[in-house]
Design an enzyme around this catalytic site. Sequence first.
Site, PDB file in Angstrom:
ATOM      1  CG  HIS A 112      78.711  41.810  29.576  1.00 29.35           C
ATOM      2  ND1 HIS A 112      78.335  42.978  30.194  1.00 29.35           N
ATOM      3  CD2 HIS A 112      77.923  41.708  28.492  1.00 29.35           C
ATOM      4  CE1 HIS A 112      77.363  43.554  29.510  1.00 29.35           C
ATOM      5  NE2 HIS A 112      77.094  42.801  28.469  1.00 29.35           N
TER       6      HIS A 112
ATOM      7  CG  ASP B  22      81.402  43.897  31.462  1.00 28.79           C
ATOM      8  OD1 ASP B  22      81.803  43.619  30.320  1.00 28.79           O
ATOM      9  OD2 ASP B  22      80.202  44.021  31.747  1.00 28.79           O
TER      10      ASP B  22
ATOM     11  CG  MET C 214      75.282  42.384  20.434  1.00 31.12           C
ATOM     12  SD  MET C 214      76.642  43.603  20.486  1.00 31.12           S
ATOM     13  CE  MET C 214      77.991  42.595  19.991  1.00 31.12           C
TER      14      MET C 214
ATOM     15  CB  SER D 267      73.815  43.713  27.591  1.00 27.63           C
ATOM     16  OG  SER D 267      75.058  44.111  27.126  1.00 27.63           O
ATOM     17  CD  GLN D 268      72.081  45.643  21.750  1.00 29.69           C
ATOM     18  OE1 GLN D 268      73.101  46.196  21.357  1.00 29.69           O
ATOM     19  NE2 GLN D 268      71.322  44.911  20.953  1.00 29.69           N
TER      20      GLN D 268
END
Length: 303
Positions: free
Chosen positions: A286, A230, A38, A112-113
């Site tokens: 992250h 994170d 994202m 990530s996503q």
Amino acid sequence: MSAVLLCLLLAGPVLLAASRPYDDSNNGTVPLVLWHGMGDSCCNPLSMGAIKKMIEEEISGIYVLSLMIGKNVVQDTENGFFMDVNEQVSMVCSQLAQDPKLKGGYNAMGFSQGAQFLRAVAQRCPSPPMKTLISVGGQHQGVYGLPRCPGETSHICDFIRKALNSGAYSDMVQKHLVQAQYWHDPLNDDLYKKHSLFLADVNQERVVNETYKKNLQLLDKFVMVKFLQDSVVDPVDSEWFGFLKTGQAKETETLQESVLYKEDRLGLAAMDKAGKLVFLATEGDHLQFTREWFTANLLPYLR
Ligand SMILES: *[C@@H]1O[C@H](CO)[C@@H](O)[C@H](O)[C@H]1NC(C)=O
Ligand SMILES: *[C@@H]1O[C@H](CO)[C@@H](O)[C@H](O)[C@H]1NC(C)=O
């Protein structure tokens, strides 16, 4: 979710890949597909662009495809917030099926996503075959919070938080907000199961789709990386497929403690038993890792 700028940490000595015998059109290497997170895009020179370049330096002759969702980088970034995830997954499936270089199979790495989206590709689109899936900070049980936003997108995040609070499971928000499609509210489990367009489907919450179960088990390995500091993903357990226990928002459970695993609704217990699940952890926030860590821990799965 993802951080841009993750690659500032990646500068470091170039390790030359060991030479290997030439065998096919990919020089004996397995192609690699990347899906960004994202707020990021396929080709940001500070993130995906740098990762692609680093991998090409380390594994000579490798074909690396960094996915662009849309016609250009701006659309690609916007689609990471606003485009129906199921549509994104089917776009990617047809792109991969049409790429002659991937015919013999490929490895996939999602950031990530992008990691949970690539898992959906594995479950729904077995051809061409995905060999190993590496999830870098992915949220396989979704998120219940958006504590901090990556990069310069914080105004978009404020907007997203408001929309999620106003009703993450309303049709309107589900259809148009990517993060709502992996929003997992443990206090409203029924709503989640019933209305989550993407995550509840790929995680077999409504029905067990035997095709998903069969296809996921075709992977050689499913590697999940968790970032121990994170501050973007809440709860961070989701990066190893764990989550909050249903009915409250404090205690968490591991994948192995979940109903998904105990009933083996997705084949993950079988994969675990077969040694196909790999759980890696690294220090850092992250998507923050060094080139040395990446080379030592992830590259071996790509050779
Ligand atoms: C390796 O593969 C790439 C991409 O298919 C090709 O451009 C390159 O010429 C090949 N290199 C060798 C040494 O065969
Ligand atoms: C199961 O998944 C396959 C592949 O995406 C799909 O074609 C099929 O319609 C799904 N079946 C059900 C019952 O949802």
